[in-house]
Design an enzyme around this catalytic site. Structure first.
Site, PDB file in Angstrom:
ATOM      1  N   HIS A  72       0.841  -1.200   0.000  1.00 15.07           N
ATOM      2  CA  HIS A  72       0.000   0.000   0.000  1.00 15.07           C
ATOM      3  C   HIS A  72       0.875   1.249   0.000  1.00 15.07           C
ATOM      4  O   HIS A  72       1.697   1.429   0.885  1.00 15.07           O
ATOM      5  CB  HIS A  72      -0.908   0.018   1.239  1.00 15.07           C
ATOM      6  CG  HIS A  72      -2.110  -0.855   1.078  1.00 15.07           C
ATOM      7  ND1 HIS A  72      -3.301  -0.597   1.706  1.00 15.07           N
ATOM      8  CD2 HIS A  72      -2.305  -1.974   0.357  1.00 15.07           C
ATOM      9  CE1 HIS A  72      -4.181  -1.535   1.374  1.00 15.07           C
ATOM     10  NE2 HIS A  72      -3.593  -2.383   0.566  1.00 15.07           N
ATOM     11  N   TYR A 200      -9.275   5.989   7.040  1.00 15.16           N
ATOM     12  CA  TYR A 200      -9.389   6.416   8.439  1.00 15.16           C
ATOM     13  C   TYR A 200     -10.413   7.547   8.449  1.00 15.16           C
ATOM     14  O   TYR A 200     -10.172   8.606   7.864  1.00 15.16           O
ATOM     15  CB  TYR A 200      -8.051   6.939   8.958  1.00 15.16           C
ATOM     16  CG  TYR A 200      -7.003   5.862   9.198  1.00 15.16           C
ATOM     17  CD1 TYR A 200      -6.256   5.339   8.153  1.00 15.16           C
ATOM     18  CD2 TYR A 200      -6.766   5.382  10.488  1.00 15.16           C
ATOM     19  CE1 TYR A 200      -5.301   4.352   8.381  1.00 15.16           C
ATOM     20  CE2 TYR A 200      -5.803   4.393  10.722  1.00 15.16           C
ATOM     21  CZ  TYR A 200      -5.082   3.896   9.664  1.00 15.16           C
ATOM     22  OH  TYR A 200      -4.141   2.921   9.903  1.00 15.16           O
ATOM     23  N   LYS A 296       0.907   0.794  14.977  1.00 12.72           N
ATOM     24  CA  LYS A 296       2.314   0.739  15.396  1.00 12.72           C
ATOM     25  C   LYS A 296       2.663  -0.411  16.357  1.00 12.72           C
ATOM     26  O   LYS A 296       3.844  -0.684  16.579  1.00 12.72           O
ATOM     27  CB  LYS A 296       2.714   2.063  16.074  1.00 12.72           C
ATOM     28  CG  LYS A 296       2.835   3.219  15.124  1.00 12.72           C
ATOM     29  CD  LYS A 296       4.094   3.112  14.288  1.00 12.72           C
ATOM     30  CE  LYS A 296       4.067   3.999  13.065  1.00 12.72           C
ATOM     31  NZ  LYS A 296       3.931   3.302  11.797  1.00 12.72           N
ATOM     32  N   TYR A 384       3.907   7.107   9.632  1.00 12.62           N
ATOM     33  CA  TYR A 384       3.102   5.922   9.313  1.00 12.62           C
ATOM     34  C   TYR A 384       3.976   4.846   8.674  1.00 12.62           C
ATOM     35  O   TYR A 384       3.845   3.649   8.971  1.00 12.62           O
ATOM     36  CB  TYR A 384       1.943   6.301   8.380  1.00 12.62           C
ATOM     37  CG  TYR A 384       0.855   5.252   8.325  1.00 12.62           C
ATOM     38  CD1 TYR A 384      -0.260   5.325   9.158  1.00 12.62           C
ATOM     39  CD2 TYR A 384       0.940   4.168   7.451  1.00 12.62           C
ATOM     40  CE1 TYR A 384      -1.262   4.358   9.117  1.00 12.62           C
ATOM     41  CE2 TYR A 384      -0.051   3.189   7.404  1.00 12.62           C
ATOM     42  CZ  TYR A 384      -1.151   3.298   8.238  1.00 12.62           C
ATOM     43  OH  TYR A 384      -2.130   2.335   8.199  1.00 12.62           O
TER      44      TYR A 384
HETATM   45  P1  RFL Z   1       1.514 -10.643  22.058  1.00 11.46           P
HETATM   46  O1  RFL Z   1       1.069 -10.804  20.652  1.00 11.46           O
HETATM   47  O2  RFL Z   1       0.537 -10.261  23.083  1.00 11.46           O
HETATM   48  O3  RFL Z   1       2.179 -12.038  22.454  1.00 11.46           O
HETATM   49  C1  RFL Z   1       2.562 -12.330  23.792  1.00 11.46           C
HETATM   50  C2  RFL Z   1       2.503 -13.834  23.987  1.00 11.46           C
HETATM   51  O4  RFL Z   1       2.940 -14.153  25.296  1.00 11.46           O
HETATM   52  C3  RFL Z   1       2.091 -15.150  25.839  1.00 11.46           C
HETATM   53  N1  RFL Z   1       2.173 -15.087  27.310  1.00 11.46           N
HETATM   54  C4  RFL Z   1       2.854 -15.963  28.053  1.00 11.46           C
HETATM   55  N2  RFL Z   1       3.571 -17.043  27.729  1.00 11.46           N
HETATM   56  C5  RFL Z   1       4.147 -17.753  28.741  1.00 11.46           C
HETATM   57  N3  RFL Z   1       4.002 -17.410  30.048  1.00 11.46           N
HETATM   58  C6  RFL Z   1       3.294 -16.327  30.424  1.00 11.46           C
HETATM   59  N4  RFL Z   1       3.173 -15.995  31.710  1.00 11.46           N
HETATM   60  C7  RFL Z   1       2.683 -15.542  29.398  1.00 11.46           C
HETATM   61  N5  RFL Z   1       1.925 -14.437  29.415  1.00 11.46           N
HETATM   62  C8  RFL Z   1       1.625 -14.168  28.146  1.00 11.46           C
HETATM   63  C9  RFL Z   1       0.720 -14.797  25.281  1.00 11.46           C
HETATM   64  O5  RFL Z   1      -0.151 -15.919  25.294  1.00 11.46           O
HETATM   65  C10 RFL Z   1       1.083 -14.358  23.864  1.00 11.46           C
HETATM   66  O6  RFL Z   1       1.039 -15.424  22.940  1.00 11.46           O
HETATM   67  O7  RFL Z   1       2.734  -9.611  22.166  1.00 11.46           O
HETATM   68  P2  RFL Z   1       3.924  -9.273  21.141  1.00 11.46           P
HETATM   69  O8  RFL Z   1       4.565 -10.540  20.627  1.00 11.46           O
HETATM   70  O9  RFL Z   1       4.739  -8.240  21.820  1.00 11.46           O
HETATM   71  O10 RFL Z   1       3.210  -8.638  19.851  1.00 11.46           O
HETATM   72  C11 RFL Z   1       2.544  -7.394  19.954  1.00 11.46           C
HETATM   73  C12 RFL Z   1       1.383  -7.321  18.963  1.00 11.46           C
HETATM   74  O11 RFL Z   1       0.590  -8.477  19.103  1.00 11.46           O
HETATM   75  C13 RFL Z   1       0.519  -6.058  19.173  1.00 11.46           C
HETATM   76  O12 RFL Z   1       1.327  -4.944  19.447  1.00 11.46           O
HETATM   77  C14 RFL Z   1      -0.333  -5.730  17.927  1.00 11.46           C
HETATM   78  O13 RFL Z   1      -1.283  -6.728  17.683  1.00 11.46           O
HETATM   79  C15 RFL Z   1      -1.048  -4.387  18.098  1.00 11.46           C
HETATM   80  N6  RFL Z   1      -1.940  -4.047  16.979  1.00 11.46           N
HETATM   81  C16 RFL Z   1      -1.440  -3.530  15.795  1.00 11.46           C
HETATM   82  N7  RFL Z   1      -0.097  -3.374  15.625  1.00 11.46           N
HETATM   83  C17 RFL Z   1       0.400  -2.936  14.426  1.00 11.46           C
HETATM   84  O14 RFL Z   1       1.641  -2.788  14.311  1.00 11.46           O
HETATM   85  N8  RFL Z   1      -0.399  -2.647  13.339  1.00 11.46           N
HETATM   86  C18 RFL Z   1      -1.761  -2.784  13.428  1.00 11.46           C
HETATM   87  O15 RFL Z   1      -2.423  -2.577  12.421  1.00 11.46           O
HETATM   88  C19 RFL Z   1      -2.327  -3.214  14.691  1.00 11.46           C
HETATM   89  N9  RFL Z   1      -3.652  -3.362  14.834  1.00 11.46           N
HETATM   90  C20 RFL Z   1      -3.325  -4.220  17.106  1.00 11.46           C
HETATM   91  C21 RFL Z   1      -4.166  -3.856  16.006  1.00 11.46           C
HETATM   92  C22 RFL Z   1      -3.885  -4.748  18.275  1.00 11.46           C
HETATM   93  C23 RFL Z   1      -5.244  -4.893  18.375  1.00 11.46           C
HETATM   94  N10 RFL Z   1      -5.744  -5.464  19.595  1.00 11.46           N
HETATM   95  C24 RFL Z   1      -6.763  -6.420  19.669  1.00 11.46           C
HETATM   96  C25 RFL Z   1      -5.054  -5.227  20.834  1.00 11.46           C
HETATM   97  C26 RFL Z   1      -5.517  -4.001  16.093  1.00 11.46           C
HETATM   98  C27 RFL Z   1      -6.084  -4.482  17.290  1.00 11.46           C
HETATM   99  C28 RFL Z   1      -7.585  -4.595  17.331  1.00 11.46           C
HETATM  100  C1  PHB Z   2      -6.061  -3.685  10.872  1.00 19.82           C
HETATM  101  O1  PHB Z   2      -6.163  -3.985   9.664  1.00 19.82           O
HETATM  102  O2  PHB Z   2      -6.343  -4.489  11.766  1.00 19.82           O
HETATM  103  C2  PHB Z   2      -5.597  -2.328  11.242  1.00 19.82           C
HETATM  104  C3  PHB Z   2      -5.095  -1.487  10.255  1.00 19.82           C
HETATM  105  C4  PHB Z   2      -4.681  -0.214  10.589  1.00 19.82           C
HETATM  106  C5  PHB Z   2      -4.755   0.212  11.903  1.00 19.82           C
HETATM  107  C6  PHB Z   2      -5.236  -0.635  12.901  1.00 19.82           C
HETATM  108  C7  PHB Z   2      -5.668  -1.919  12.552  1.00 19.82           C
HETATM  109  O3  PHB Z   2      -4.348   1.481  12.217  1.00 19.82           O
END
Ligand code: RFL
Ligand code: PHB
Length: 389
Positions: A72, A200, A296, A384
């Site tokens: 993109h 957005y 992020k 971004y």
């Molecule tokens: P995670 O993915 O939470 O993984 C941590 C893992 O540790 C395990 N765990 C344990 N294991 C052993 N012993 C314990 N005591 C433990 N406690 C926990 C957990 O089960 C899990 O498997 O963290 P990590 O690896 O740092 O990754 C971070 C990302 O997952 C997170 O920052 C992103 O998903 C955030 N996020 C987005 N980030 C982006 O860069 N671009 C996006 O477009 C974006 N969209 C989003 C998002 C997060 C969202 N939610 C639901 C919070 C959209 C949403 C809706």
């Molecule tokens: C997503 O596709 O889940 C998504 C994309 C952009 C964002 C947050 C979530 O800023």
């Protein structure tokens, strides 16, 4: 049992770090609390900066992303019915990759399987020992048996609710937090995306985001009240609300369908300092959370992994501890800039409960300034796309 690095957490941060270390001949054992199926059922991020794309390739897990990921070169910002495009290519000469975190995690699992590296799922009661000495260890319970692994270093990649951050003595840790007065209701649906690029949308009814995973899979979000429950939102109510918040042309052409996933996530900004205690390093969501408006979270996890990988490589290959000493300050400098961007995007695009008429005019002026100023658009595009590592 003994290894060089114990990695706590099998999310993207832990898996990516393990893979990069392995390719440098550094051994690790990865401990994950949940089952693999559980981890792979979580629908989360979708936008990858080029730094993360490069790291996945370096980790030997980038092949499918290369084939199926969507490049993109811009996003749309909408303000009620007005929309304009931020052209990343023209402003900064870069692009992002749209590829689901779920797919990326699956690719990393398969890469770890292929190299037969140790990965233990469904571990309980993980405890970190002696992290402030030269002989740290991690104990845990699996299948009813207590086990202990001696190691050189521990990577705390266990997300916001993990044990790693909580192991650091409270007297040494500072936490910074802002909790936002709303959440995001997300829907995944097997329908073609409404637009070829992300939209957005700022609207008086609240923020909305049109995103995607593939040409046949759409991801949409709505700003909702914190008290809202998923059960209150029928598919029909969701689509009706979304149509009202996005520009008319998009609302008229949107293809709707059954939601295959629906969830509400609260929005928060959070940073813990420092990100290292002795031989324990915090990585990713274990150390910081951003509201998703800037896309992020996953990308910050990737830059932490990069700095830690570089530091451990220096230690094992050159006997140089400088990278380890600098890890926390280096990672935090990039973290705070991404926190700023995510907070700014959140503030710009959402409706806040206590917003005064003055606040609303400020948002309006900010959006109009963005629409008309190449300098403002360049700043947004630069952030971004991702600041350099
Ligand atoms: P995670 O993915 O939470 O993984 C941590 C893992 O540790 C395990 N765990 C344990 N294991 C052993 N012993 C314990 N005591 C433990 N406690 C926990 C957990 O089960 C899990 O498997 O963290 P990590 O690896 O740092 O990754 C971070 C990302 O997952 C997170 O920052 C992103 O998903 C955030 N996020 C987005 N980030 C982006 O860069 N671009 C996006 O477009 C974006 N969209 C989003 C998002 C997060 C969202 N939610 C639901 C919070 C959209 C949403 C809706
Ligand atoms: C997503 O596709 O889940 C998504 C994309 C952009 C964002 C947050 C979530 O800023």
């Amino acid at each position: 049992m003994r290894t060089q690095v114990v990695i706590i957490g099998g999310g993207p941060a832990g898996l990516l770090l393990g893979q990069l270390l392995h390719r440098q001949g550094i051994d690790s054992v990865l401990l994950e609390r949940h089952s693999r199926e559980y981890v792979l059922a979580r629908i989360r991020a979708g936008v990858l900066e080029s730094g993360l794309v490069d790291l996945l390739r370096e980790a030997g897990a980038g092949e499918r992303m290369q084939r199926e990921g969507l490049k993109h070169a811009g996003i749309y910002l909408a303000n009620s019915n007005r929309g304009f495009r931020i052209d990343f290519e023209r402003l900064c000469g870069g692009s992002v990759m749209v590829y689901g975190q779920t797919e990326l995690t699956l690719d990393l699992y398969q890469a770890r399987d292929a190299m037969d590296a140790a990965m233990l799922h469904q571990v309980d009661q993980v405890q970190i020992h002696a992290a402030d000495t030269e002989h740290p260890a991690v104990s845990f319970v699996r299948d009813g048996h207590e086990q202990r692994i001696e190691c050189d270093f521990i990577a705390g990649c266990d997300g916001f609710h993990g044990v790693s951050r909580k192991t650091i003595p409270a007297s040494l840790l500072r936490e910074f937090e802002r909790v936002y007065p709303f959440g995001w209701l997300g829907v995944l649906s097997q329908t073609p995306p409404v637009s070829d690029e992300l939209i957005y949308a700022s609207h008086e009814r609240g923020f909305a985001l049109c995103s995607m995973r593939s040409p046949g899979l759409s991801r949409y979000y709505l700003q909702v009240a914190l008290e809202d429950k998923v059960e209150q939102w029928s598919d029909e109510a969701f689509w009706n609300e979304l149509r009202q918040r996005i520009p008319h042309a998009a609302a008229e052409s949107i293809v709707t369908g059954a939601a295959i996933e629906k969830s509400i996530a609260p929005l928060r900004s959070f940073v813990a300092e420092p990100m290292r205690w002795g031989r324990l390093f915090l990585c990713g969501d274990a150390a910081h959370i951003v509201p998703p408006t800037g896309a992020k979270g996953l990308n910050l996890a990737a830059s932490d992994v990069y700095y830690l990988w570089r530091a451990l490589r220096q230690y094992y290959h050159d006997g140089d501890e400088q990278g380890i000493e600098d890890y926390s300050a280096t990672a935090l400098s990039r973290v705070w800039k991404a926190e700023r961007f995510s907070w700014m995007m959140t503030k710009l695009l959402h409706r806040f409960p206590q917003q005064s008429p003055f606040d609303l005019r400020m948002q309006q002026a900010e959006l109009e300034y963005l629409e008309s100023s190449v300098a403002a658009q360049t700043s947004l595009a630069e952030n971004y796309l991702g600041l350099p590592y």
